[in-house]
Write a protein that holds these residues in place. Sequence first.
Motif, PDB file in Angstrom:
ATOM      1  N   ALA A   1      56.615  -0.403  25.658  1.00  9.51           N
ATOM      2  CA  ALA A   1      55.593  -0.013  24.031  1.00  9.51           C
ATOM      3  C   ALA A   1      57.037   1.344  24.033  1.00  9.51           C
ATOM      4  CB  ALA A   1      54.544  -0.159  23.979  1.00  9.51           C
ATOM      5  N   ILE A   2      58.246   1.674  24.757  1.00 11.10           N
ATOM      6  CA  ILE A   2      58.805   3.008  24.250  1.00 11.10           C
ATOM      7  C   ILE A   2      59.814   2.549  24.261  1.00 11.10           C
ATOM      8  CG2 ILE A   2      60.119   4.967  24.651  1.00 11.10           C
ATOM      9  CD1 ILE A   2      57.626   5.519  26.973  1.00 11.10           C
ATOM     10  N   ARG A   3      60.426   3.428  22.831  1.00 15.22           N
ATOM     11  CA  ARG A   3      61.657   2.088  22.045  1.00 15.22           C
ATOM     12  C   ARG A   3      63.535   3.489  22.688  1.00 15.22           C
ATOM     13  NH1 ARG A   3      60.179   1.653  15.758  1.00 15.22           N
ATOM     14  NH2 ARG A   3      58.779  -0.593  16.089  1.00 15.22           N
ATOM     15  N   TYR A   4      64.013   2.831  22.691  1.00 14.90           N
ATOM     16  CA  TYR A   4      65.087   3.712  23.549  1.00 14.90           C
ATOM     17  C   TYR A   4      66.903   3.395  22.811  1.00 14.90           C
ATOM     18  CZ  TYR A   4      62.158   4.540  27.221  1.00 14.90           C
ATOM     19  OH  TYR A   4      60.652   4.571  28.231  1.00 14.90           O
ATOM     20  N   SER A   5      67.261   4.208  22.669  1.00 17.30           N
ATOM     21  CA  SER A   5      68.800   4.103  21.649  1.00 17.30           C
ATOM     22  C   SER A   5      69.433   4.859  22.297  1.00 17.30           C
ATOM     23  CB  SER A   5      68.665   3.940  20.097  1.00 17.30           C
ATOM     24  OG  SER A   5      67.282   5.367  19.679  1.00 17.30           O
ATOM     25  N   GLY A   6      70.834   5.072  21.736  1.00 21.71           N
ATOM     26  CA  GLY A   6      71.478   6.421  22.077  1.00 21.71           C
ATOM     27  C   GLY A   6      72.685   5.960  23.383  1.00 21.71           C
ATOM     28  N   ARG A   7      72.437   6.776  24.758  1.00 20.99           N
ATOM     29  CA  ARG A   7      72.997   6.932  25.612  1.00 20.99           C
ATOM     30  C   ARG A   7      71.932   8.213  26.768  1.00 20.99           C
ATOM     31  NH1 ARG A   7      78.213   5.131  25.418  1.00 20.99           N
ATOM     32  NH2 ARG A   7      79.145   5.009  23.835  1.00 20.99           N
ATOM     33  N   GLY A   8      72.324   8.272  27.624  1.00 16.83           N
ATOM     34  CA  GLY A   8      71.768   8.546  28.598  1.00 16.83           C
ATOM     35  C   GLY A   8      70.228   7.907  29.739  1.00 16.83           C
TER      36      GLY A   8
ATOM     37  N   GLY B   1      70.555   4.430  34.874  1.00 22.54           N
ATOM     38  CA  GLY B   1      70.631   4.922  36.227  1.00 22.54           C
ATOM     39  C   GLY B   1      68.523   4.907  36.224  1.00 22.54           C
ATOM     40  N   GLU B   2      67.748   5.033  35.071  1.00 21.27           N
ATOM     41  CA  GLU B   2      66.315   5.605  34.869  1.00 21.27           C
ATOM     42  C   GLU B   2      65.703   3.818  35.504  1.00 21.27           C
ATOM     43  OE1 GLU B   2      64.563   7.466  33.820  1.00 21.27           O
ATOM     44  OE2 GLU B   2      65.863   8.725  33.883  1.00 21.27           O
ATOM     45  N   SER B   3      64.593   4.553  36.122  1.00 20.34           N
ATOM     46  CA  SER B   3      64.045   2.754  36.514  1.00 20.34           C
ATOM     47  C   SER B   3      62.569   2.687  36.070  1.00 20.34           C
ATOM     48  CB  SER B   3      63.622   2.977  38.328  1.00 20.34           C
ATOM     49  OG  SER B   3      63.089   1.894  38.643  1.00 20.34           O
ATOM     50  N   PHE B   4      62.266   1.581  36.053  1.00 21.43           N
ATOM     51  CA  PHE B   4      61.230   1.121  34.926  1.00 21.43           C
ATOM     52  C   PHE B   4      59.994  -0.044  36.137  1.00 21.43           C
ATOM     53  CE2 PHE B   4      63.817   1.785  31.936  1.00 21.43           C
ATOM     54  CZ  PHE B   4      62.764   2.617  31.167  1.00 21.43           C
ATOM     55  N   VAL B   5      58.567   0.615  35.883  1.00 24.78           N
ATOM     56  CA  VAL B   5      58.071  -0.803  36.772  1.00 24.78           C
ATOM     57  C   VAL B   5      57.044  -1.723  35.270  1.00 24.78           C
ATOM     58  CG1 VAL B   5      55.835  -1.042  37.609  1.00 24.78           C
ATOM     59  CG2 VAL B   5      56.915   0.475  38.751  1.00 24.78           C
ATOM     60  N   LEU B   6      57.547  -2.816  35.170  1.00 23.35           N
ATOM     61  CA  LEU B   6      58.003  -3.071  33.909  1.00 23.35           C
ATOM     62  C   LEU B   6      55.971  -3.632  33.840  1.00 23.35           C
ATOM     63  CD1 LEU B   6      59.439  -4.355  31.163  1.00 23.35           C
ATOM     64  CD2 LEU B   6      59.286  -6.016  32.217  1.00 23.35           C
ATOM     65  N   TRP B   7      55.271  -3.418  32.650  1.00 26.75           N
ATOM     66  CA  TRP B   7      53.840  -4.300  32.207  1.00 26.75           C
ATOM     67  C   TRP B   7      54.422  -5.026  30.999  1.00 26.75           C
ATOM     68  CZ3 TRP B   7      52.302  -1.367  28.496  1.00 26.75           C
ATOM     69  CH2 TRP B   7      52.557   0.084  28.122  1.00 26.75           C
ATOM     70  N   SER B   8      55.303  -4.724  30.150  1.00 31.19           N
ATOM     71  CA  SER B   8      55.489  -5.581  28.714  1.00 31.19           C
ATOM     72  C   SER B   8      56.036  -6.110  28.264  1.00 31.19           C
ATOM     73  CB  SER B   8      55.314  -4.219  27.933  1.00 31.19           C
ATOM     74  OG  SER B   8      55.914  -3.833  27.604  1.00 31.19           O
ATOM     75  N   SER B   9      56.315  -6.811  28.057  1.00 35.88           N
ATOM     76  CA  SER B   9      57.927  -7.548  27.099  1.00 35.88           C
ATOM     77  C   SER B   9      58.581  -6.711  26.725  1.00 35.88           C
ATOM     78  CB  SER B   9      57.503  -9.231  26.183  1.00 35.88           C
ATOM     79  OG  SER B   9      57.233  -8.263  25.206  1.00 35.88           O
ATOM     80  N   ILE B  10      60.314  -6.985  27.075  1.00 38.26           N
ATOM     81  CA  ILE B  10      61.424  -6.763  26.505  1.00 38.26           C
ATOM     82  C   ILE B  10      61.417  -6.791  25.214  1.00 38.26           C
ATOM     83  CG2 ILE B  10      63.482  -5.721  27.639  1.00 38.26           C
ATOM     84  CD1 ILE B  10      62.537  -6.236  29.988  1.00 38.26           C
ATOM     85  N   THR B  11      61.870  -5.711  24.674  1.00 42.73           N
ATOM     86  CA  THR B  11      62.560  -6.454  23.002  1.00 42.73           C
ATOM     87  C   THR B  11      63.825  -5.495  22.748  1.00 42.73           C
ATOM     88  OG1 THR B  11      59.968  -6.527  22.661  1.00 42.73           O
ATOM     89  CG2 THR B  11      62.120  -7.269  20.740  1.00 42.73           C
ATOM     90  N   TRP B  12      64.474  -6.306  22.118  1.00 46.87           N
ATOM     91  CA  TRP B  12      66.535  -5.930  21.734  1.00 46.87           C
ATOM     92  C   TRP B  12      66.103  -6.368  20.151  1.00 46.87           C
ATOM     93  CZ3 TRP B  12      69.430  -2.654  21.575  1.00 46.87           C
ATOM     94  CH2 TRP B  12      70.683  -3.222  20.773  1.00 46.87           C
ATOM     95  N   THR B  13      66.688  -5.433  19.553  1.00 45.38           N
ATOM     96  CA  THR B  13      67.646  -5.655  18.312  1.00 45.38           C
ATOM     97  C   THR B  13      68.463  -4.640  17.612  1.00 45.38           C
ATOM     98  OG1 THR B  13      65.525  -3.978  17.407  1.00 45.38           O
ATOM     99  CG2 THR B  13      64.521  -6.042  17.313  1.00 45.38           C
TER     100      THR B  13
ATOM    101  N   TYR C   1      69.210   2.910  15.537  1.00 45.19           N
ATOM    102  CA  TYR C   1      68.680   1.673  14.642  1.00 45.19           C
ATOM    103  C   TYR C   1      69.299   0.264  15.405  1.00 45.19           C
ATOM    104  CZ  TYR C   1      70.309   4.850  11.010  1.00 45.19           C
ATOM    105  OH  TYR C   1      70.617   5.636  10.412  1.00 45.19           O
ATOM    106  N   ASP C   2      69.858   0.485  16.586  1.00 43.42           N
ATOM    107  CA  ASP C   2      70.256  -0.563  17.956  1.00 43.42           C
ATOM    108  C   ASP C   2      68.544  -0.069  18.905  1.00 43.42           C
ATOM    109  OD1 ASP C   2      71.699  -1.889  16.078  1.00 43.42           O
ATOM    110  OD2 ASP C   2      73.106  -1.463  17.024  1.00 43.42           O
ATOM    111  N   GLN C   3      67.393  -0.968  19.147  1.00 41.26           N
ATOM    112  CA  GLN C   3      66.812  -0.156  19.587  1.00 41.26           C
ATOM    113  C   GLN C   3      66.385  -1.361  20.921  1.00 41.26           C
ATOM    114  OE1 GLN C   3      63.732   0.809  17.049  1.00 41.26           O
ATOM    115  NE2 GLN C   3      64.751   3.000  17.151  1.00 41.26           N
ATOM    116  N   LEU C   4      66.449  -1.196  22.558  1.00 41.47           N
ATOM    117  CA  LEU C   4      65.654  -1.904  23.707  1.00 41.47           C
ATOM    118  C   LEU C   4      64.371  -0.999  23.763  1.00 41.47           C
ATOM    119  CD1 LEU C   4      66.250  -3.965  26.118  1.00 41.47           C
ATOM    120  CD2 LEU C   4      66.499  -1.888  27.061  1.00 41.47           C
TER     121      LEU C   4
END
Length: 413
Positions: A98-105, A108-120, A91-94
């Motif tokens: 272009a991939i939605r993440y929620s929950g836990r886990g 420590g993950e690392s990203f090379v960013l090529w799009s905007s970041i959206t939080w809802t 329900y609450d997603q980062l």
Amino acid sequence: YRKQNFTRNESNATASTPFTTTTTTCSFTEISLEEEQVDGLWHFQGPCVVSGPCLSSPGYPGFYGENETCVASLPPFTALTVKEFGTEKFYDQLTVNAIRYSGRGLRGESFVLWSSITWTSDESNDRYAEYWKLCLDTPPVCSDGLVLTPVSVPDCPAATERLRDCQRAEPGELCEGDGQCGTRTDINNCYDSGYTYPASRDVYRKQNFTRNESNATASTPFTTTTTTCSFTEISLEEEQVDGLWHFQGPCVVSGPCLSSPGYPGFYGENETCVASLPPFTALTVKEFGTEKFYDQLTVNAIRYSGRGLRGESFVLWSSITWTSDESNDRYAEYWKLCLDTPPVCSDGLVLTPVSVPDCPAATERLRDCQRAEPGELCEGDGQCGTRTDINNCYDSGYTYPASRDVYRKQNFT
């Protein structure tokens, strides 16, 4: 519009097929964001919190609230790491790349960013709702202390241009990221000499300032990721060519179709084959049934097994690989992939997607395929049977990954 195969006089009420229209009703949620703010490299709108190199959920280090939305961006190919992450699952997603993440886990993950970041966040939070925090990685440097930053797509070198490694590069010069000096090997911002798709080269520019002089100084040490891979040696037969298909191993080619070994019978144990087509060829899955998890068909670097793939369509940009293990169960069957019929316009001339080296300049405007002349490049727009998911060339905004659909009109039917 759809161009029908009858005239006004022929249609009337005597047309054998009634004309149909499709009406799609969409509902939109209006999101009101504040004026864009800038803090260091961060550009953001909404209640998210920026502190130095880090972006955090609203209210951090406290819990975030309900019905919150924010959007943030960084220079293309900036590397960042998840320092904290806990949200209400589903329900609450980062959204990152272009991939939605929620929950836990995700910590420590690392990203090379090529799009905007959206939080809802939605209208109700449960006791698991907490907070999240993303931080820029400290930019890499070599022994001269000068900062290395990934280049944006318009600044990429020619695919065939050889660059010096970053240790030997001069200030302002482009250099090849190779894992040395803290550079990453997953930037994937530029094409290599073989035009591997998606882009797989890691190109940096050596700046004329040090970390201490840069505004991008991060509070956390730079980390590198080392991936150790193990490979199973596969012995395949000599490559065979049948039409557009190039293949090795016991898979079966019949006309436009590639099938599992032994098709239409069941495939066997310990079989491997590899096949390829011209880049961006479209194909459809006609049959698919394999032993789930163990017997796998790999298309565009994604492994498929089990059932449910029948009818799926792909635009191919990698080789196809088939492997079966040492034991088959009763569910093991067969699979079959077939080339889609190439699109044509009213002149009957075949349209084929172009390979990356043949792409036009990002800013070059092309005619639609209906009006294009034989041999000319044209813009795929869904007309004449063209697809809008070829994604073989960059648009004028250098949207990453490539999102333009460019065809060449051939001089044959």
